[in-house]
Design an enzyme around this catalytic site. Structure first.
Site, short mmCIF file in Angstrom:
data_model
loop_
_atom_site.label_atom_id
_atom_site.label_comp_id
_atom_site.label_asym_id
_atom_site.label_seq_id
_atom_site.Cartn_x
_atom_site.Cartn_y
_atom_site.Cartn_z
CD GLU A 43 -2.51 1.75 0.38
OE1 GLU A 43 -2.41 2.94 0.02
OE2 GLU A 43 -3.29 0.93 -0.16
NE ARG A 116 -16.49 4.97 0.96
CZ ARG A 116 -17.12 4.30 -0.01
NH1 ARG A 116 -16.53 3.28 -0.59
NH2 ARG A 116 -18.33 4.67 -0.40
NE ARG A 194 -20.11 9.06 -1.18
CZ ARG A 194 -19.41 9.11 -2.30
NH1 ARG A 194 -19.96 9.56 -3.41
NH2 ARG A 194 -18.15 8.74 -2.32
CG ASP A 318 -14.37 0.78 -6.81
OD1 ASP A 318 -15.34 0.06 -7.13
OD2 ASP A 318 -14.44 1.65 -5.93
N GLY A 331 -18.54 -2.05 -2.91
CA GLY A 331 -17.74 -2.85 -2.00
C GLY A 331 -18.11 -4.32 -2.04
#
Length: 450
Positions: A43, A116, A194, A318, A331
């Site tokens: 990552e 999330r 959002r 995604d 998801g």
């Protein structure tokens, strides 16, 4: 063909590199580890924020996978984080109530809705507890493959494995390298904003009593929705924790601004004349950087393939099939990708890794593509309602769709059942016909899941 058993010794373990620490990458790591594969995750960011972004819902078709992690341990871990989304209360912009409707597939015991960032953090902590090597601050700058292996470049070093799984998300840089394709964008004419509010923001503000106050705290948590000309607004509450997240889709007349206040001002302009405008403004004005997202909604053309030329690298989640938020499946489809991949690698074995990735694509590609179509269909259905008198005559028209072919699907059972059939079709150069999609291969508004 030979189908391998789940048992494997050290020399036969499939080595997998996963790039990306989102829902797709973490699900793939957990699922592949559970099948006995050797996993390492890279990552680029140096840390994970415990709470970030807005809310995300995992439908029953994904929750049935994560429910097995640690024999239920993971679901117990996230239970305190969950919003209760059993019902939806829907009104129009005048204040007229269409009633309360059941939310199939995302309700308690079937699916779950959480912040999330909290979901990703919980998945990360669970993966670490399994001993899965996760390398933060490790940006992948290159991808490569041969007939026998694949790998990545991190900090100038080549790292090899049997296969590479690219789960970098919607802005993936690896997608073009692996598939040779760009994900083309086509604007829908709509935008979305959002936000997420926690107790630190809400507990001291009496202006939010209308949605989180003492009287409301006695009421059951649910999803609140408002429909108006060119605007759709929703709020999901967790009253016991003084939390909520909100979602607003609107026409491009309210194109997102560069700053939070500017965006909210434009949304409010589109809500002139709404009975609940002032109340909804109290919610939106609490938006904070890091917990607010505003974006133009665009559909992404499906990739022709998710695979690299030598079929030892694959994109999932995604990075492969980003869907509009209105699909409610972003998801969840990532989890389906991950579970299917792990099973295909298990059944193919180390000598047939390229075949395993090819079968994964066959089992998942068309299904994910039709779910993408569904996101646009639902968005247009909600946003194009302009005859509110007709809706009052038949309030069931505002019920959220819940197709059985999506929400009641068991991707793991399907992968075990269909693996050989798909593998033989690939080896024989024949077409594989999937059975996890509608018969006509098209999305339609259905209300038939459990």
């Amino acid at each position: 063909m030979t189908v391998h058993s789940a048992e494997s010794n050290g020399s036969n373990r499939i080595v997998i590199i996963i790039v990306g620490l989102g829902i797709a990458g973490l699900s793939a790591a957990i699922e592949c580890h559970g099948k006995g594969h050797q996993v390492m995750v890279f990552e680029k960011y140096s840390d994970l924020k415990r709470t970030e972004g807005d809310g995300i819902s995992i439908g029953s078709n994904g929750a049935r996978v994560s429910a097995k992690w640690g024999d239920g341990t993971f679901h117990e871990l996230i239970r305190p984080l969950e919003y209760q989304t059993n019902k939806a209360k829907v009104s129009d912009y005048t204040g007229y109530s269409y009633g309360t409707f059941e939310l199939h597939g995302y309700n308690e015991g079937r699916g779950y809705t959480v912040n999330r960032g909290q979901l990703v953090y919980a998945m990360h902590e669970y993966a670490r507890s399994l001993g899965i090597p996760i390398f933060l601050n490790s940006e992948v700058t290159g991808y490569w493959e041969t007939e026998d292996e694949a790998g990545v470049v991190v900090d100038g070093k080549r790292i090899s494995a049997d296969c590479v799984v690219c789960a970098e998300g919607i802005h993936s840089s690896g997608r073009l390298i692996i598939t040779g394709q760009k994900m083309e964008l086509k604007e829908t004419g709509y935008a979305a904003s959002r936000g997420y509010l926690d107790a630190c923001v809400t507990s001291q503000d009496s202006k939010l009593n209308w949605i989180l106050g003492e009287e409301e705290a006695e009421a059951e948590d649910c999803v609140y929705g408002w429909l108006g000309p060119g605007v759709h607004f929703g709020i999901t509450t967790k009253k016991r924790e003084n939390e909520l997240f909100w979602y607003c889709s609107h026409k491009d007349a309210c194109t997102p601004s560069k700053d939070i206040d500017g965006t909210i001002n434009q949304i409010l302009h589109c809500m002139e004349g709404w009975a609940a405008r002032d109340q909804l403004e109290t919610v939106m004005r609490k938006a904070k950087k890091g917990r607010f997202v505003s974006e133009t909604l665009a559909i992404r053309t499906p990739l022709a393939t998710w695979l690299s030329p030598k079929r030892r690298m694959i994109v999932i989640g995604d990075a492969a099939h980003a869907a509009l938020p209105s699909s409610g499946q972003g998801g969840t489809q990532a989890i389906e990708d991950a579970a299917t991949l792990a099973i295909c690698l298990e059944l193919a074995g180390k000598k047939d890794v390229a075949l395993a990735l090819s079968v994964t694509e066959k089992l998942r590609h068309q299904r994910a593509q039709i779910v993408q179509q569904g996101g646009l269909a639902v968005l247009q259905f909600v946003m194009n309602h302009v005859d509110f008198e007709a809706l009052r005559t038949d309030p069931t028209m505002v019920k959220p769709p819940h197709p059985a072919w999506i929400l009641d699907h068991d991707c793991q059972e399907y992968a075990y059942r269909e693996f050989v059939k798909a593998a033989e079709a690939i080896q024989d150069g024949e077409e594989y016909v999937p059975h996890n999609i509608p018969r006509d291969g098209k999305y339609s508004m259905e209300y038939n899941s459990q």
